[in-house]
Design an enzyme around this catalytic site. Structure first.
Site, PDB file in Angstrom:
ATOM      1  N   LYS A 290      -8.179  -2.951  -0.810  1.00  0.00           N
ATOM      2  CA  LYS A 290      -8.711  -3.260  -2.125  1.00  0.00           C
ATOM      3  C   LYS A 290      -7.878  -4.384  -2.738  1.00  0.00           C
ATOM      4  CE  LYS A 290      -7.751  -0.862  -6.083  1.00  0.00           C
ATOM      5  NZ  LYS A 290      -6.456  -1.166  -6.689  1.00  0.00           N
TER       6      LYS A 290
ATOM      7  N   HIS B  15      -7.055   4.124  -0.984  1.00  0.00           N
ATOM      8  CA  HIS B  15      -5.974   5.014  -0.530  1.00  0.00           C
ATOM      9  C   HIS B  15      -6.032   6.396  -1.186  1.00  0.00           C
ATOM     10  CE1 HIS B  15      -3.734   3.803  -4.156  1.00  0.00           C
ATOM     11  NE2 HIS B  15      -3.014   4.878  -3.965  1.00  0.00           N
TER      12      HIS B  15
ATOM     13  N   LYS C  21      -5.247  10.977   0.203  1.00  0.00           N
ATOM     14  CA  LYS C  21      -4.441  12.026  -0.429  1.00  0.00           C
ATOM     15  C   LYS C  21      -5.017  13.390  -0.064  1.00  0.00           C
ATOM     16  CE  LYS C  21      -3.327   9.116  -4.436  1.00  0.00           C
ATOM     17  NZ  LYS C  21      -1.914   8.843  -4.389  1.00  0.00           N
TER      18      LYS C  21
ATOM     19  N   ASP D 110      -8.873  -2.406 -11.572  1.00  0.00           N
ATOM     20  CA  ASP D 110      -7.817  -1.931 -10.677  1.00  0.00           C
ATOM     21  C   ASP D 110      -8.019  -0.462 -10.279  1.00  0.00           C
ATOM     22  OD1 ASP D 110      -5.353  -2.291  -9.288  1.00  0.00           O
ATOM     23  OD2 ASP D 110      -4.256  -1.295 -10.906  1.00  0.00           O
TER      24      ASP D 110
ATOM     25  N   HIS E 151     -10.639   4.170  -7.321  1.00  0.00           N
ATOM     26  CA  HIS E 151      -9.962   5.472  -7.308  1.00  0.00           C
ATOM     27  C   HIS E 151     -10.629   6.523  -8.209  1.00  0.00           C
ATOM     28  CE1 HIS E 151      -7.184   3.088  -5.211  1.00  0.00           C
ATOM     29  NE2 HIS E 151      -6.390   2.732  -6.192  1.00  0.00           N
TER      30      HIS E 151
ATOM     31  N   LYS F 205      -1.275   2.358 -17.579  1.00  0.00           N
ATOM     32  CA  LYS F 205       0.107   2.111 -17.153  1.00  0.00           C
ATOM     33  C   LYS F 205       1.021   2.473 -18.314  1.00  0.00           C
ATOM     34  CE  LYS F 205      -0.716  -0.429 -13.295  1.00  0.00           C
ATOM     35  NZ  LYS F 205      -0.443   0.222 -12.026  1.00  0.00           N
TER      36      LYS F 205
HETATM   37  C1  BG6 Z   1      -3.372   0.880  -6.753  1.00  0.00           C
HETATM   38  C2  BG6 Z   1      -3.358   0.056  -8.008  1.00  0.00           C
HETATM   39  O1  BG6 Z   1      -4.599   0.732  -6.083  1.00  0.00           O
HETATM   40  O2  BG6 Z   1      -3.187   2.245  -7.092  1.00  0.00           O
HETATM   41  C3  BG6 Z   1      -2.042   0.240  -8.735  1.00  0.00           C
HETATM   42  O3  BG6 Z   1      -3.543  -1.317  -7.682  1.00  0.00           O
HETATM   43  C4  BG6 Z   1      -1.795   1.705  -9.007  1.00  0.00           C
HETATM   44  O4  BG6 Z   1      -2.024  -0.498  -9.948  1.00  0.00           O
HETATM   45  C5  BG6 Z   1      -1.955   2.523  -7.735  1.00  0.00           C
HETATM   46  O5  BG6 Z   1      -0.476   1.839  -9.508  1.00  0.00           O
HETATM   47  C6  BG6 Z   1      -1.916   3.993  -8.044  1.00  0.00           C
HETATM   48  O6  BG6 Z   1      -1.820   4.717  -6.850  1.00  0.00           O
HETATM   49  P1  BG6 Z   1      -1.092   6.131  -6.801  1.00  0.00           P
HETATM   50  O7  BG6 Z   1      -1.269   6.561  -5.392  1.00  0.00           O
HETATM   51  O8  BG6 Z   1       0.331   5.892  -7.205  1.00  0.00           O
HETATM   52  O9  BG6 Z   1      -1.817   6.970  -7.794  1.00  0.00           O
END
Ligand code: BG6
Length: 502
Positions: A161, A191, A195, A248, A253, A353
């Site tokens: 991504k 990703h 999980k 993002d 996600h 964030k």
């Molecule tokens: C990424 C984003 O895809 O996922 C990041 O680009 C973000 O900005 C991250 O921090 C969050 O992933 P996780 O696994 O820490 O929840």
């Protein structure tokens, strides 16, 4: 030996494009190391870094080793399994090599061809851990060099991504990929699907008879999906400033989480059945008009704040961020799913964030019980029951129930009925990428995004992007807080409130 009698991945040459980048050293290489620890990376799997910097095979492997060692040390590798085992690493390092070459130069692809020919197996996976601007070019060049033809073995491409930056760019990228290869060869990564707790949502929903009975608009009032992060934009200021929280995190996600909760039961756990149900439910998200998109969204940006005693800089003061930027670092949305199961049930999504705590969770809020029995008591109001599915950090599921506090008076108290992963399973250190890499090597696309999944995700967020281009103020929130007050108003308007995080 393999872990839990799972077969090791077949002989394959795995090319890591963008080999000197952060993703390779922070996530992919540790994941490959963990796979080899568990006996899941067959001896015939070779790893070839591809990038423009000059380096020998030994220099490349040495750089990775140094990073992995440092990472193990900084994580406090007091437990032996967290340390980098020298012998194990040496065995893996023998299988690592490096190609120095420009992604836009045809000779790089000739070099790749010779490398595949030199290995015993014709199977190859091309993992594009590069900046997204190279995705289309690399795939076109792989195609032109004949590297995507599957005559000698399988050929697969992994795309990281961000997959596009809106609906039009995602469609164009899909069209470009599908010109060079078939959907079966494309592994679009999210990703979150690596999980364990995300995968467990499907297993819990569909393997326990009790859930289905109340998993619908008769009993569920609304659903909240939260991905709160304490980190700021770190070293990614320039990427983030042109991207923002919505792009993002949401079409990828958060929509994956939404799909896991809201999809219909697939006919089987196979890739096509699961991905078709996911595409359907994301495709059923109501496309808001611009006015409704503005009404149903809140954009926030963090300003200076504190975490405990530590002062935190505001977003505009971060490295490589425009000091007048109006990019959102927080977003809250209300979306509706127009199908029979979910009609009338709002899904509230938020991510940000520099929030007060790190917490990725789904809170399913049930309709309240009828109050009649409590009318003549001192109980003023019945609180709704929640089912909280925590994705991270404290992985598990908890039912929030009302119970009678012991004593002569009728008083209620929230209690929890729960399951924490750590109480039942010994979790080996993992990055989440292990499953994804293993599945790609063994040809299982279930946890990867199909073209229609990606496009439906962008289609659902496009009204917000369009509306914000013309209006869409950005609300300030203090770094270290729970986000802007306007996000509370978004729910208060519907007589609801956010489930407390942490
Ligand atoms: C990424 C984003 O895809 O996922 C990041 O680009 C973000 O900005 C991250 O921090 C969050 O992933 P996780 O696994 O820490 O929840």
């Amino acid at each position: 030996m393999t872990k839990d009698n799972v077969e090791a991945a077949p002989p394959t040459t795995l090319f890591l494009f963008g080999a000197h980048g952060d993703l390779v050293k922070r996530l992919l290489m540790p994941a490959l190391y963990n796979l080899s620890r568990d006996g899941l990376l067959g001896n015939g799997v070779r790893i070839v870094g591809v990038d423009h910097n000059d380096a020998t095979d030994a220099e490349f492997a040495g750089k990775l080793e140094a990073f992995l060692r440092e990472q193990a040390r900084s994580k406090g590798a007091e437990a032996p399994e967290k340390a980098l085992d020298a012998k194990r690493w040496a065995r893996l390092a023998k299988r690592i090599s490096y190609i120095a070459g420009d992604f836009l130069d045809d000779s790089t692809y000739q070099h790749i061809k010779r490398t595949i020919e030199a290995h015993r197996s014709g199977n190859a996976v091309f993992y594009l851990a590069t900046s997204p601007r190279f995705f289309a070019d690399v795939v076109r060049r792989l195609g032109a060099a004949g590297l995507l033809s599957e005559e000698e073995g399988f050929r697969r491409v992994v795309i990281e991504k961000p997959f596009g930056s809106d609906l039009a760019t995602a469609e164009a990228l899909n069209a470009c990929l599908l010109k060079e290869m078939s959907e079966k060869q494309i592994y679009r990564i999210d990703h979150y699907l690596g999980k364990e707790t995300v995968q467990n949502i499907l297993v819990s929903r569909f393997s326990n008879g009790l859930f289905e009975a109340f998993w619908n608009n008769h009993y569920i009032d609304h659903v909240q999906i939260t991905a709160a992060e304490t980190v700021g934009v770190e070293t990614r200021g320039s990427f983030y400033d042109t991207t923002g929280a919505l792009r993002d995190m949401v079409p990828n996600h958060l929509f994956q989480l939404l799909a896991m909760v809201a999809m219909e039961p697939p006919a089987a756990f196979g890739a096509d059945a699961v991905r078709s149900e996911k595409a359907k439910v994301i495709g059923a998200i109501r496309p808001w008009s611009r006015t409704m998109a503005l009404k149903n969204s809140v954009r926030g940006q963090y300003v200076e704040g504190k975490a405990g005693r530590k002062k935190l800089a505001g977003y505009r003061q971060e490295d490589r961020v425009d000091p007048t930027s109006t990019t959102e670092t927080y977003v809250a949305l209300k979306v509706m799913i127009d199908n029979w199961r979910w009609v009338g049930v709002p899904f509230y999504l938020r991510t940000g964030k520099r929030m007060s705590v790190r917490d990725t969770e789904i809170a399913i809020c049930f309709k309240p019980a009828p109050y009649a029995q409590f009318r003549d008591t001192e109980v003023e109001k019945l609180k709704p029951n929640y089912l909280k599915i925590q994705i991270q950090p404290n992985e598990g599921m908890w039912f929030d129930l009302q119970a009678k506090r012991p004593g002569p008076k009728l008083e209620m108290q929230n209690v929890e009925l729960g399951f924490a992963y750590k109480d039942f399973f010994e979790m080996q250190p993992s990055t989440g990428y292990e499953t994804l890499i293993y599945d790609c090597l063994t040809g299982d696309q279930t946890l990867f995004q199909r073209a229609d999944n990606i496009e439906n995700g962008w289609r659902a967020v496009q009204p917000f992007l369009d509306a914000w281009r013309e209006a869409g103020e950005v609300q300030e929130y203090a770094a270290g807080s729970d986000g802007p007050a306007a996000a509370d108003d978004l729910l208060a308007r519907d007589k609801r409130e956010w489930h407390s995080i942490g």
